[in-house]
Each structure stands twice: as structure tokens, then as C-alpha cells.
Design an enzyme around this catalytic site. Structure first.
Site, PDB file in Angstrom:
ATOM      1  CB  CYS A 186      -0.953  -0.007   1.188  1.00  0.00           C
ATOM      2  SG  CYS A 186      -0.132  -0.085   2.792  1.00  0.00           S
ATOM      3  CG  HIS A 195      -4.487   0.532   4.681  1.00  0.00           C
ATOM      4  ND1 HIS A 195      -3.844  -0.107   3.656  1.00  0.00           N
ATOM      5  CD2 HIS A 195      -5.613   1.071   4.125  1.00  0.00           C
ATOM      6  CE1 HIS A 195      -4.532   0.010   2.544  1.00  0.00           C
ATOM      7  NE2 HIS A 195      -5.621   0.734   2.802  1.00  0.00           N
ATOM      8  CG  ASP A 252      -8.089   1.722   0.553  1.00  0.00           C
ATOM      9  OD1 ASP A 252      -6.891   1.344   0.500  1.00  0.00           O
ATOM     10  OD2 ASP A 252      -8.865   1.379   1.460  1.00  0.00           O
TER      11      ASP A 252
END
Length: 605
Positions: free
Chosen positions: A385, A518, A539
Site C-alpha cells: 500500500c 495501512h 485506497d
């Protein structure tokens, strides 16, 4: 067989008879004629007379009232340890008659000396009478009886002296005259002897036949007696091994006693608890290493190959297609550019068109510069991520004239290339503490990255960046209203008007938003009529199919719900933002490199 004329003891050898007569009847047979002292040597008795009865000397050269030891002449008494009578030097008697004759001769000689001593004490001269054989035999019998009683009293006194000596000196060294007061001192003293003799002595075992002190005295060999028991060894090395067995046994007994002590169970429980905690800590550390990609399990390319191999095994991918995709992946990695398979373009343009005609409940909407969405792929699922958010940020910087010239790559780099760029920033001296955390290496790993790695990468490119740390909630229900206010001020800084329009399309790059586990990218902000704020987030965990729904007017309102995040949806304890704020000169970049040695974020509040 020889019989002692004084005590009647039977002795085998003549040499033993000489020793017996010398020790039992010559050395300790003197007695004081003035008092009851007896059982001492001639020299001791002389000292006794001179000190206890000085009035009897009267100028004489020697003590007058001394009964000399049996078998000594008057001349022999002036010297110590002279040769015994001539009959002791003769051969052993072959018959009882000869033994009786020898006994008579000794007895007569003893009586003669005694009578002379008594005569001299009274000032009278006397001569020894010659007895007849019958009287001589009777005298011998009486003498033997007296000598037996005298021997009993003498041995009793001698035993008393030895016992008192043993009580005072309990621990004598078996190897030297040293006497110790305690067993511990004797043990240390004997160990010193053993250490000195161990180097020169040969390794021999204890001989069972020579383990008694008497046997060793008869053999004439040096005795090595254990100070802790009665065992006698042949050499020092054997004695050392024997003593070590004693010590090992004592240590085992002490440890067993300590193990059964009242507090041993508690100590054992604490040790077991510490071992369990250490084992649990190791297991947790391994899990963290695996979770954050530091377990050596391979990086992006290896994870992509494994995923394609699993697809082939399940029948979802043919062998030919597998080799074709693998070749494409290797070509993309060699070029350092992203292959674009997870990229979705035109997201900000679609949002701008929507807010111009729809969403009438929003008073103001701020949007960042054009930004492409990058989602995770099979090669970086679970850890990529941070890299995908960097790709989103770089895709926006490429569209801004102030930042495009500063970028090394003319296209968005791949994940392995981003890892290489961060390593190059570390080599320049940026964030040495963070570099040591990753052991100076990201390529070939699945390591997670965060705000400090984004800051190091942007600084190495000559781009100014800030890290803002919202380290604790500032609103009800663990919300962060100050975070929303800061984002609003960030987008408002691009315009100076008092009355902004309903839609503000800014030229500001997106914001990197990091929280525990995250990260996402902030590309816009909504303000409703009631004054509430909502963030618009891209995202990396959202698949490309969901993001592409934003490009259609029919599905955009529904897909927008996934981007819109009000304060109630951001309830992590801590959040960090990375904001881009212009370029850096060479001097400013050098100052940032030096300052990153103790890199600290701006804390709000």
C-alpha cells in the site's frame, strides 16, 4: 619368638625388639624420686628436677634424685640416645634358657643402676648384691609385674597427651607438618600440594593393598591420606581424583538441598515463566517479520511468480500464458516502469464533472490535482500500500509544472524501482535511523514503508515535504476534527478569495495519509451545509474494477460512497500526513539531509 623382659610382650624379629625396648622402656622409663612424676624421657625429667626441686641440687652438675632409664649406665645418662646394651646387639636367643639368661642380665643391670642412684642420693656408697639364681628368677618375675603396671600407667598418660593433642590439632596435613584449625583450610592446603605434584606425578590408581597407613609405613613409601576419610592413595594424582569425588558429592548434596529448599519452587516457577515469555517474544518477532516482509521470503517478483504458479496449479492459467506473463513482468522490472495493469486514470476529472452538476447538499468541495489510482496486484498484496500511494503521488506531480522537472523518471516507476530510489536516498544520508531499521535494504523484500520513507524519497528528489503527526484523538468517540481542519487549510491555501466557489479544483498534490497497518491518499474534501467535513480517499486496497465505476455517471454516486470518509470513519489513535510544499535548493536539501539524522514530525496538537 622373643619375649620382652620388662612387659612380657612377644616379638618376632630382633630389630622390632630393639625398637620396642628403646621406645617403651628406655626413652620413657625415667621417674622422679622426689615426687610421683613418671613416664617421661630423661631430658624431660632433668628439666623437671631443675625447675621443681632446685633445693636438692646443692651445686651438683646434674639432678641427684633421678632414676635413670632402664638399661642405661650412669655414663650413658649424660648423653641422649646412646647404643643400647650389648645383649640387644646379639643374635636372637634360640632357647628359653637363653631368653631367661638375657632377661636376668638386664634385670640385674637395672637393679645395679637403681641401687647406685639411691646410694648417691643419700651420700652413702652401696654396691649391687649378687643374687642367687632362684632369687634372681623371683626378682625377674616381680620386675616384670612392676614393669607391666608401669607400662599401663605410661601408655595411659601417653594416650591422654595424644588425645589432648588431637583435640587441639584436629586437621593435620598428610603431606607436610602443617596443621590446620578447620577442614576448609586443610582442603585448600592439600589442593595446593596436589596442584604442585600433579605436574610431576604419574597417573596411577589407588592400590587396594596399600590403602592403610600401617601398610604404607611398613613399605617405606610416602603416604597420601585423604583429609576427609581414612583412604590412603599411592600418589598425589590418585588422591586428587579421590578428593574431587568428595567435592562433587558435596556439591550434588548442596544442590539437592537447595532444590528442596522452601523458595526453590518459586524460583523454578519464575524461571519457567521467563522462558515462556522469551519463547513467546521470539515467536511474536517472527510473526512481525513475516507480516512486515522482513523474513527473507522474497519481494515483488517472487510473490508474483508464486501467485501465477498457483493459478497454473488450479487450472486458471495455462502454461503458455504463464510464461508469457512472466516474460512481460521481467521486461517491466528491467525498465523500472510500472506496467499499468493496476492503474486507473481520469478519476479526478470524473469527480469534478460530478460535483459541478450533482451533490447539491455540499456547500464546498476541494479537489487535488489530477491523480491516477494504483491498486495492489498479486505481487504486492498485503504489503504494497505504501508503494502504491507513492505511485499515486508521483502521478500527480508529473501533471504539475513546478514538480515535473524534478522527477527522475518521466513515467511512474514500478515497486522494485521505488524501493531502489528509497535506498539511494538512504545512501545520501537521509533518515539513517530508518535505514538501519531495514538494514539498508528494501529490494527483494516485502518490507512495509511509512511516512518517513516517503519523506526521504521526496527530499532526495529535491521536493520539500512535511510530516504532520496527529498523535492522539481531539474529538468525541476517538475522532480527529483537527485533522479535517488541517486538510481544509491545506486545500484553501491555493486560493485567496473570500467567497470560494462551490467546486475548487486546486493544483495541490494529494496528501499521504498513514495510520496503523495501512495508508491511503487524500484527493479531496467535502463540506456540507451543516458544516461537517468528509475526506475523499483513494485506497490501494480497492480493486481496479471498483475504481473504474467512478468513470461512469450511472455508477459514480454509488462508488463515491467508498471514497467519502466522515470523522466517524477515522478512529485510529494516531494519524500521520505527508504534504508536498514546493521544491528545494541544493543548500536547503543539504540542511534537510543533516536534519533527518534526528527526524521528528510536527505534532498536532
Amino acid at each position: 619368638m622373643l619375649t620382652c623382659a620388662f612387659c612380657g610382650e612377644e616379638i618376632m624379629l630382633e630389630e622390632d625388639m630393639k625398637t620396642h625396648l628403646l621406645l617403651s622402656h628406655m626413652e620413657n622409663a625415667s621417674r622422679c624420686s622426689l615426687c610421683s612424676l613418671s613416664g617421661v624421657s630423661y631430658d624431660e625429667l632433668s628439666f623437671h628436677i631443675s625447675s621443681a626441686h632446685p633445693e636438692t641440687q646443692l651445686g651438683a652438675q646434674g639432678p641427684p634424685h633421678i632414676t635413670p632409664p632402664a638399661g642405661r649406665s650412669a655414663a650413658a645418662n649424660t648423653q641422649s640416645h646412646k647404643t643400647p646394651p650389648s645383649c640387644w646387639a646379639q643374635d636372637s636367643c634360640d632357647t628359653d634358657a637363653e631368653a631367661t639368661h638375657c632377661s636376668d642380665t638386664i634385670d640385674c643391670h637395672k637393679q645395679d643402676i637403681t641401687s647406685k642412684s639411691r646410694a648417691s642420693s643419700t651420700g652413702e656408697t652401696a654396691t649391687a648384691t649378687i643374687q642367687s639364681p632362684r632369687r634372681r628368677q623371683k626378682a625377674v618375675a616381680l620386675s616384670n609385674k612392676d614393669n607391666k603396671g608401669f607400662k599401663y600407667e605410661h601408655s595411659k598418660a601417653k594416650q591422654k597427651r595424644l588425645c589432648s593433642k588431637r583435640e587441639e590439632e584436629l586437621f593435620s596435613c598428610p603431606m607436610c607438618p602443617q596443621v590446620c584449625n578447620s577442614c576448609e583450610m586443610l582442603q585448600e592446603h592439600v589442593e595446593l600440594h596436589l596442584q604442585e605434584q600433579h605436574s610431576s606425578g604419574a597417573q596411577e590408581a589407588c592400590s587396594p593393598a596399600m590403602t592403610s597407613p600401617s601398610a604404607l609405613r611398613l613399605s617405606g613409601e610416602k603416604r597420601f591420606e585423604c583429609p576427609l576419610c581414612s583412604v590412603v592413595c599411592m600418589d598425589s594424582s590418585s588422591l586428587q581424583e579421590h578428593v574431587e569425588l568428595h567435592l562433587e558429592h558435596g556439591a550434588a548434596v548442596n544442590s539437592a538441598a537447595a532444590a528442596h529448599s522452601p523458595g526453590s519452587d518459586q524460583r523454578l516457577a519464575r524461571e519457567l515463566q521467563r522462558e515462556d515469555e522469551a519463547r513467546q517474544e521470539r515467536e511474536d518477532f517472527k510473526k512481525l517479520q513475516k507480516q512486515f516482509g522482513l523474513d527473507g521470503g522474497g519481494g515483488y517478483s517472487r510473490q508474483m511468480e508464486r501467485s501465477m504458479e498457483k493459478a497454473v496449479a488450479r487450472g486458471l492459467l495455462g502454461p503458455a500464458e504463464f510464461h508469457c506473463k512472466r516474460a512481460e513482468m521481467m521486461e517491466s522490472l528491467a525498465s523500472g516502469l510500472d506496467d499499468g495493469r493496476t492503474r486507473t486514470q481520469g478519476v479526478l476529472r470524473a469527480l469534478s464533472e460530478y460535483y459541478q452538476t450533482e451533490a447539491r447538499d455540499c456547500v464546498h468541495v476541494w479537489l487535488s490535482a489530477d491523480t491516477d489510482h494504483f491498486c495492489s496486484s498479486a505481487g504486492d498484496t498485503g504489503w504494497g500500500c505504501g508503494y502504491r500511494n507513492i505511485q499515486m503521488l508521483l502521478s500527480s506531480l508529473h501533471t504539475i509544472d513546478a514538480y515535473a522537472p524534478l522527477l527522475q523518471e518521466k513515467a511512474v516507476p514500478s515497486i522494485p524501482r521505488v524501493q531502489s530510489m528509497i535506498e539511494e536516498a538512504w545512501k545520501e544520508g537521509l533518515d539513517p535511523h530508518g535505514a538501519s531499521h531495514f538494514n539498508q535494504r528494501l529490494q527483494g523484500t516485502r518490507a512495509w514503508i511509512g511516512a518517513t520513507e516517503i519523506y526521504a524519497l521526496l527530499t532526495s528528489l529535491g521536493i520539500s515535504a512535511r510530516i504532520i503527526d496527529f498523535h492522539r484523538p481531539t474529538g468525541p468517540d476517538n475522532s480527529h476534527p483537527q485533522l479535517f481542519d488541517w486538510v481544509k487549510q491545506y486545500f484553501q491555501s491555493s486560493r485567496s478569495g473570500r467567497l470560494p466557489p462551490r467546486l475548487i479544483q486546486t493544483s495541490m498534490p494529494p496528501l499521504y495519509l498513514q495510520h496503523q497497518g495501512h495508508s491511503r491518499s487524500i484527493v479531496g474534501l467535502e463540506q456540507r451545509r451543516n458544516g461537517s467535513l468528509s475526506l475523499l480517499l483513494l485506497d490501494p486496497a480497492s480493486p481496479a474494477s471498483d475504481t473504474r465505476r467512478l468513470l461512469s455517471r450511472d455508477t459514480l454516486p454509488t462508488a463515491l460512497k467508498q471514497l467519502r470518509k466522515p470523522p466517524r470513519n477515522l478512529k485510529h489513535t494516531q494519524y500521520q500526513l505527508v504534504a508536498v510544499q514546493g521544491g528545494l535548493s541544493a543548500e536547503e536539501k543539504q540542511r534537510r539531509i543533516v536534519g533527518s539524522r534526528t527526524l521528528c514530525a510536527e505534532r498536532i496538537p
